[in-house]
Scaffold this motif. Structure first.
Motif, PDB file in Angstrom:
ATOM      1  N   SER A 242       0.828  -1.208   0.000  1.00 36.15           N
ATOM      2  CA  SER A 242       0.000   0.000   0.000  1.00 36.15           C
ATOM      3  C   SER A 242       0.862   1.257   0.000  1.00 36.15           C
ATOM      4  N   GLU A 243       0.255   2.355  -0.435  1.00 30.49           N
ATOM      5  CA  GLU A 243       0.952   3.634  -0.382  1.00 30.49           C
ATOM      6  C   GLU A 243       1.311   3.951   1.067  1.00 30.49           C
ATOM      7  N   ASP A 244       2.411   4.680   1.238  1.00 32.31           N
ATOM      8  CA  ASP A 244       2.885   4.997   2.583  1.00 32.31           C
ATOM      9  C   ASP A 244       3.028   6.501   2.769  1.00 32.31           C
ATOM     10  N   LEU A 245       3.761   6.897   3.795  1.00 31.17           N
ATOM     11  CA  LEU A 245       3.876   8.303   4.143  1.00 31.17           C
ATOM     12  C   LEU A 245       4.495   9.136   3.027  1.00 31.17           C
ATOM     13  N   THR A 246       5.386   8.505   2.248  1.00 33.97           N
ATOM     14  CA  THR A 246       6.026   9.221   1.140  1.00 33.97           C
ATOM     15  C   THR A 246       4.987   9.802   0.197  1.00 33.97           C
ATOM     16  N   ALA A 247       3.983   8.999  -0.140  1.00 33.93           N
ATOM     17  CA  ALA A 247       2.932   9.453  -1.057  1.00 33.93           C
ATOM     18  C   ALA A 247       2.147  10.619  -0.464  1.00 33.93           C
ATOM     19  N   TYR A 248       1.797  10.522   0.801  1.00 37.79           N
ATOM     20  CA  TYR A 248       0.956  11.548   1.413  1.00 37.79           C
ATOM     21  C   TYR A 248       1.718  12.844   1.644  1.00 37.79           C
ATOM     22  N   LEU A 249       2.974  12.756   2.051  1.00 37.77           N
ATOM     23  CA  LEU A 249       3.766  13.966   2.252  1.00 37.77           C
ATOM     24  C   LEU A 249       4.014  14.708   0.945  1.00 37.77           C
ATOM     25  N   SER A 250       4.151  13.957  -0.149  1.00 37.59           N
ATOM     26  CA  SER A 250       4.403  14.573  -1.457  1.00 37.59           C
ATOM     27  C   SER A 250       3.120  14.877  -2.220  1.00 37.59           C
ATOM     28  N   ARG A 251       1.974  14.611  -1.581  1.00 37.73           N
ATOM     29  CA  ARG A 251       0.672  14.770  -2.235  1.00 37.73           C
ATOM     30  C   ARG A 251       0.605  13.941  -3.523  1.00 37.73           C
ATOM     31  N   HIS A 252       1.177  12.770  -3.450  1.00 34.95           N
ATOM     32  CA  HIS A 252       1.200  11.780  -4.528  1.00 34.95           C
ATOM     33  C   HIS A 252       2.019  12.243  -5.740  1.00 34.95           C
ATOM     34  N   ASN A 253       2.865  13.253  -5.543  1.00 30.62           N
ATOM     35  CA  ASN A 253       3.811  13.613  -6.593  1.00 30.62           C
ATOM     36  C   ASN A 253       4.872  12.527  -6.743  1.00 30.62           C
ATOM     37  N   PHE A 254       5.184  11.837  -5.645  1.00 34.10           N
ATOM     38  CA  PHE A 254       6.220  10.800  -5.620  1.00 34.10           C
ATOM     39  C   PHE A 254       5.617   9.600  -4.904  1.00 34.10           C
ATOM     40  N   CYS A 255       5.212   8.588  -5.681  1.00 30.19           N
ATOM     41  CA  CYS A 255       4.483   7.492  -5.046  1.00 30.19           C
ATOM     42  C   CYS A 255       4.558   6.204  -5.861  1.00 30.19           C
ATOM     43  N   LYS A 256       4.090   5.122  -5.248  1.00 32.30           N
ATOM     44  CA  LYS A 256       4.090   3.805  -5.876  1.00 32.30           C
ATOM     45  C   LYS A 256       3.108   3.741  -7.046  1.00 32.30           C
ATOM     46  N   THR A 257       1.977   4.395  -6.894  1.00 26.07           N
ATOM     47  CA  THR A 257       0.963   4.354  -7.958  1.00 26.07           C
ATOM     48  C   THR A 257       1.496   4.944  -9.254  1.00 26.07           C
ATOM     49  N   ASN A 258       2.263   6.035  -9.169  1.00 23.64           N
ATOM     50  CA  ASN A 258       2.865   6.606 -10.379  1.00 23.64           C
ATOM     51  C   ASN A 258       3.746   5.585 -11.084  1.00 23.64           C
ATOM     52  N   LEU A 259       4.512   4.831 -10.302  1.00 21.37           N
ATOM     53  CA  LEU A 259       5.416   3.843 -10.885  1.00 21.37           C
ATOM     54  C   LEU A 259       4.647   2.729 -11.577  1.00 21.37           C
ATOM     55  N   ILE A 260       3.649   2.175 -10.922  1.00 21.02           N
ATOM     56  CA  ILE A 260       2.923   1.052 -11.504  1.00 21.02           C
ATOM     57  C   ILE A 260       2.089   1.507 -12.703  1.00 21.02           C
ATOM     58  N   ARG A 261       1.489   2.685 -12.619  1.00 19.73           N
ATOM     59  CA  ARG A 261       0.742   3.212 -13.765  1.00 19.73           C
ATOM     60  C   ARG A 261       1.663   3.345 -14.981  1.00 19.73           C
ATOM     61  N   ALA A 262       2.855   3.868 -14.764  1.00 19.11           N
ATOM     62  CA  ALA A 262       3.808   4.009 -15.858  1.00 19.11           C
ATOM     63  C   ALA A 262       4.300   2.649 -16.339  1.00 19.11           C
ATOM     64  N   ALA A 263       4.523   1.719 -15.412  1.00 19.79           N
ATOM     65  CA  ALA A 263       5.017   0.386 -15.775  1.00 19.79           C
ATOM     66  C   ALA A 263       4.030  -0.341 -16.686  1.00 19.79           C
ATOM     67  N   ILE A 264       2.743  -0.163 -16.427  1.00 22.50           N
ATOM     68  CA  ILE A 264       1.717  -0.812 -17.249  1.00 22.50           C
ATOM     69  C   ILE A 264       1.764  -0.294 -18.684  1.00 22.50           C
ATOM     70  N   ASP A 265       2.196   0.955 -18.852  1.00 26.45           N
ATOM     71  CA  ASP A 265       2.212   1.580 -20.177  1.00 26.45           C
ATOM     72  C   ASP A 265       3.547   1.484 -20.890  1.00 26.45           C
ATOM     73  N   VAL A 266       4.559   0.891 -20.271  1.00 25.66           N
ATOM     74  CA  VAL A 266       5.866   0.789 -20.921  1.00 25.66           C
ATOM     75  C   VAL A 266       5.752  -0.072 -22.178  1.00 25.66           C
ATOM     76  N   GLU A 267       6.352   0.407 -23.255  1.00 31.64           N
ATOM     77  CA  GLU A 267       6.186  -0.235 -24.553  1.00 31.64           C
ATOM     78  C   GLU A 267       7.278  -1.243 -24.888  1.00 31.64           C
ATOM     79  N   ASN A 268       8.504  -0.970 -24.470  1.00 32.49           N
ATOM     80  CA  ASN A 268       9.640  -1.795 -24.869  1.00 32.49           C
ATOM     81  C   ASN A 268      10.264  -2.447 -23.648  1.00 32.49           C
ATOM     82  N   LEU A 269      10.109  -3.770 -23.533  1.00 34.35           N
ATOM     83  CA  LEU A 269      10.689  -4.503 -22.407  1.00 34.35           C
ATOM     84  C   LEU A 269      11.954  -5.250 -22.807  1.00 34.35           C
ATOM     85  N   ASP A 270      12.494  -4.967 -23.986  1.00 31.96           N
ATOM     86  CA  ASP A 270      13.735  -5.623 -24.420  1.00 31.96           C
ATOM     87  C   ASP A 270      14.928  -5.046 -23.685  1.00 31.96           C
TER      88      ASP A 270
END
Length: 270
Positions: A242-270
């Protein structure tokens, strides 16, 4: 505020500074080789940085990107040594006219100070004439540029590396670009990676390759779970917790959800 550490590595000197000492993301290392400085450190650590830079004459300051932990003392260094710092072309206006930063970043680093800079050129050298090669590596920031020293086998990596695996992403980072930049850096012939947060990394090319591989694996797993129909929040929890204090202190500017959302959209896994 105390100096958090000093570094000596085969001609490279460094000083670690930081208002807080809560891990590598809350402290910063300014590096130098004789009269060349690599990044200038955060504004709220200027007294410590000034003591470090005053130890030797400074001929040139090279800035990897505009983020305030890397660039905020450039104006003070420029005035102290009567130089015009070098910075990526994409950063010149931001550095000269200023930019807004989130409150949490101001807490850690202070506010950036405007500074006039000049673009890199193909004639940049160390004191002994050996070349400094700027390598544009966007992703973490559009302007992020590493410095490759082919004769020494060094890569001053800005924020390209940080760690072998990551759990958070800034909202303005581009994961596709970041992974492409890592692939580009891995074409260079270097052994030692000089990270301003992690510190000097021997076997740095191997470490960077390991990070890229870990990111590929994370992206593959995120995409697989997403294709199975799991909602984004569940994919985040399954892979990173789950998201932790890092996400809340940064107002979700820096968080796990940003990473996973971007990971789902990555096009080249080579």
């Amino acid at each position: 505020m105390p100096v958090r550490g000093r570094y000596q590595h085969q001609g490279v000197e460094g000083v670690r500074v930081g208002r807080f000492n809560r891990g590598i993301n809350t402290t910063f290392i300014c590096y130098r080789i004789e009269d060349t400085l690599f990044d200038s450190g955060p504004a709220n650590q200027w007294p410590e940085v000034e003591s470090f830079v005053a130890e030797k004459p400074v001929r040139q300051l090279l800035i990897t990107h505009h983020h305030e932990d890397h660039s905020a003392n450039a104006a003070a260094i420029a005035a102290k040594f009567n130089i015009t710092p070098y910075a990526p072309t994409q950063a010149l206006d931001k550095l000269r006219y200023g930019y807004k930063t989130p409150l949490i970043q101001q807490l850690f680093w202070g506010k950036p100070n405007p500074v006039k800079t000049q673009p890199f050129n193909n004639r940049m050298q160390l004191y002994d004439g050996s070349p400094i090669v700027p390598v544009h590596t966007p992703g973490h920031a559009r302007d992020l540029t590493c410095f490759y020293l082919p004769q020494q086998g060094y890569l001053f990596s800005g924020d390209l590396y940080l760690a072998k695996s990551i759990r958070y992403l800034r909202i303005d980072e581009d994961l596709n670009q970041l992974m492409a930049s890592m692939r580009l850096a891995l074409t260079l012939d270097f052994d030692t990676l000089l990270c301003p947060h992690r510190g000097p990394v021997k076997g740095g090319k191997t470490a960077l390759a390991a990070k890229l591989n870990n990111m590929r694996e994370l992206c593959g797993r995120a995409q697989q779970l997403s294709q199975q129909g799991l909602p984004l929040k569940q994919v985040v929890k399954r892979l990173l917790g789950s998201e932790d204090l890092t996400a809340y202190l940064s107002r979700h500017n820096f968080c796990k959800t940003n990473l996973i959302r971007a990971a789902i959209d990555v096009e080249n896994l080579d």
